[in-house]
Design an enzyme around this catalytic site. Structure first.
Site, mmCIF file in Angstrom:
data_model
loop_
_atom_site.group_PDB
_atom_site.id
_atom_site.type_symbol
_atom_site.label_atom_id
_atom_site.label_comp_id
_atom_site.label_asym_id
_atom_site.label_seq_id
_atom_site.Cartn_x
_atom_site.Cartn_y
_atom_site.Cartn_z
ATOM 1 N N SER A 158 -3.005 -8.612 63.178
ATOM 2 C CA SER A 158 -3.543 -9.633 62.273
ATOM 3 C C SER A 158 -2.455 -10.219 61.380
ATOM 4 O O SER A 158 -1.777 -9.491 60.658
ATOM 5 C CB SER A 158 -4.591 -9.027 61.337
ATOM 6 N N HIS A 216 -10.063 -5.894 70.161
ATOM 7 C CA HIS A 216 -10.508 -4.776 69.330
ATOM 8 C C HIS A 216 -11.807 -4.202 69.884
ATOM 9 O O HIS A 216 -12.653 -4.941 70.382
ATOM 10 C CB HIS A 216 -10.756 -5.238 67.890
ATOM 11 N N MET A 266 -8.075 -0.491 62.591
ATOM 12 C CA MET A 266 -9.124 -0.573 63.615
ATOM 13 C C MET A 266 -8.556 -0.905 64.989
ATOM 14 O O MET A 266 -9.229 -1.504 65.823
ATOM 15 C CB MET A 266 -10.155 -1.634 63.212
ATOM 16 N N SER A 267 -7.303 -0.542 65.210
ATOM 17 C CA SER A 267 -6.683 -0.888 66.494
ATOM 18 C C SER A 267 -5.676 0.187 66.893
ATOM 19 O O SER A 267 -5.770 1.325 66.442
ATOM 20 C CB SER A 267 -5.970 -2.244 66.370
ATOM 21 N N ASN A 299 -3.290 -3.813 52.407
ATOM 22 C CA ASN A 299 -4.089 -3.602 51.188
ATOM 23 C C ASN A 299 -4.094 -2.114 50.889
ATOM 24 O O ASN A 299 -3.821 -1.298 51.768
ATOM 25 C CB ASN A 299 -5.534 -4.082 51.408
ATOM 26 N N HIS A 352 -10.809 -9.568 54.528
ATOM 27 C CA HIS A 352 -9.918 -9.922 55.635
ATOM 28 C C HIS A 352 -8.942 -11.020 55.201
ATOM 29 O O HIS A 352 -7.790 -11.041 55.612
ATOM 30 C CB HIS A 352 -10.736 -10.363 56.849
HETATM 31 N N1 CYT Z 1 -7.421 -2.306 55.808
HETATM 32 C C1 CYT Z 1 -7.284 -2.738 57.066
HETATM 33 N N2 CYT Z 1 -8.870 -0.633 56.498
HETATM 34 C C2 CYT Z 1 -8.218 -1.256 55.519
HETATM 35 O O1 CYT Z 1 -8.325 -0.884 54.333
HETATM 36 N N3 CYT Z 1 -6.479 -3.783 57.344
HETATM 37 C C3 CYT Z 1 -7.958 -2.094 58.072
HETATM 38 C C4 CYT Z 1 -8.748 -1.040 57.759
#
Ligand code: CYT
Length: 275
Positions: free
Chosen positions: A32, A85, A213-214, A237, A249
């Site tokens: 991302s 994803h 998440m990846s 973050n 996001h």
């Molecule tokens: N941030 C992110 N959790 C988070 O806090 N980019 C993915 C999953």
């Protein structure tokens, strides 16, 4: 995984091979907000995933969905601008299919990047982290199903899933560039909801340093096929509960934009030194 998979890989490989001149040595998966690195590729040939046989199509905002082939700092590369994803609804077999196709095209090393939440309280948004190891808390594995022994072993070793020599290389380059580079354990969850503060406290207890998440499925498949892996997380973050502010996001994309140039310089130089 099935015998059918090898056939699909071959169809995807030959389609791509018919459009490119180079033989990629290094694969890159850009997470991302990190897709800009693909703009640095010279003599670029772009192939949208939607054109490639058996490829799913990426849907998430902030992600492109195209392969870029060419040279990055002199090294022939296959760059994934955008990835698939699990939370988009694909199977892990679909999520990891591009890694298999890159291997079929000849890559020996893969640089996997992502935007992640920082679990270590002292870490700041905008920090970069080399992945030392991961926790697969997706509770599913892309290798479940019959194994095709031509592609890799039934029970792949994961003790050096992130190649030690590539981690060392990343630190060497960062030092030369005066860049502070963290190192830690990446926790992979399915998403798409962000974690709760209680979950983040749990992940910290379990030994996690960053969460996303990846990456985990792709890295398992890369190891299955004998591809060396370097993983880099952009801490986009502070994870939930560390600050009072909600996660978004948009914030993730914003931070990755801010550290783009450092990220690009780091990865470019690493790729130029990959043998
Ligand atoms: N941030 C992110 N959790 C988070 O806090 N980019 C993915 C999953």
């Amino acid at each position: 995984m099935s015998i059918e998979l090898a056939k699909q890989m071959e169809e995807a490989r030959s389609y791509i091979a018919s459009k490119i001149q180079i033989a990629p040595k290094v694969g890159l998966i850009l997470g991302s907000g990190l897709g800009v690195l693909a703009d640095e590729v010279e003599d670029a040939v772009e192939i949208p995933y939607s054109e490639i046989p058996h490829f799913p199509v990426s849907t998430v905002e902030g992600h492109a969905s195209t392969f870029v082939f060419g040279k990055l700092s002199g090294t022939p590369v296959a760059v994934m601008k955008g990835r698939f994803h699990y939370y988009e609804g694909y199977t892990l077999s679909q999520v990891t299919f591009p890694v298999r196709v890159m291997k079929a095209l000849g890559i020996e090393t893969i640089v996997v990047t992502n935007a992640a939440g920082g679990i270590v309280p002292e870490w700041e948004a905008g920090d970069l982290m080399v992945i030392r190891d991961h926790l697969n808390l997706m509770f599913r594995n892309p290798l479940i199903g019959p194994n095709d022994d031509r592609l890799g072993p039934r029970f792949p070793d994961m003790s050096n899933a992130y190649a030690p020599e590539l981690r060392t290389l990343a630190h060497e380059v960062a030092r030369e560039q005066g860049l502070e580079l963290r190192e830690g354990v990446y926790v992979g969850l399915t998403g798409p909801s962000y974690e709760t503060p209680a979950e983040i406290r749990m992940l910290r207890l379990l030994g996690g340093d960053a969460v996303g998440m990846s990456t985990v499925p792709e890295v398992i498949v890369a190891n299955h096929m004998g591809i060396r892996v370097l993983g880099i997380s952009c801490i986009a973050n502070k994870a939930a509960g560390i600050l009072d502010t909600p996660l978004s996001h948009d914030e993730v994309i914003e931070i990755t934009k801010r550290i783009r140039s450092q990220f690009v310089a780091l990865v470019r130089e690493i790729v130029s030194r990959l043998k």
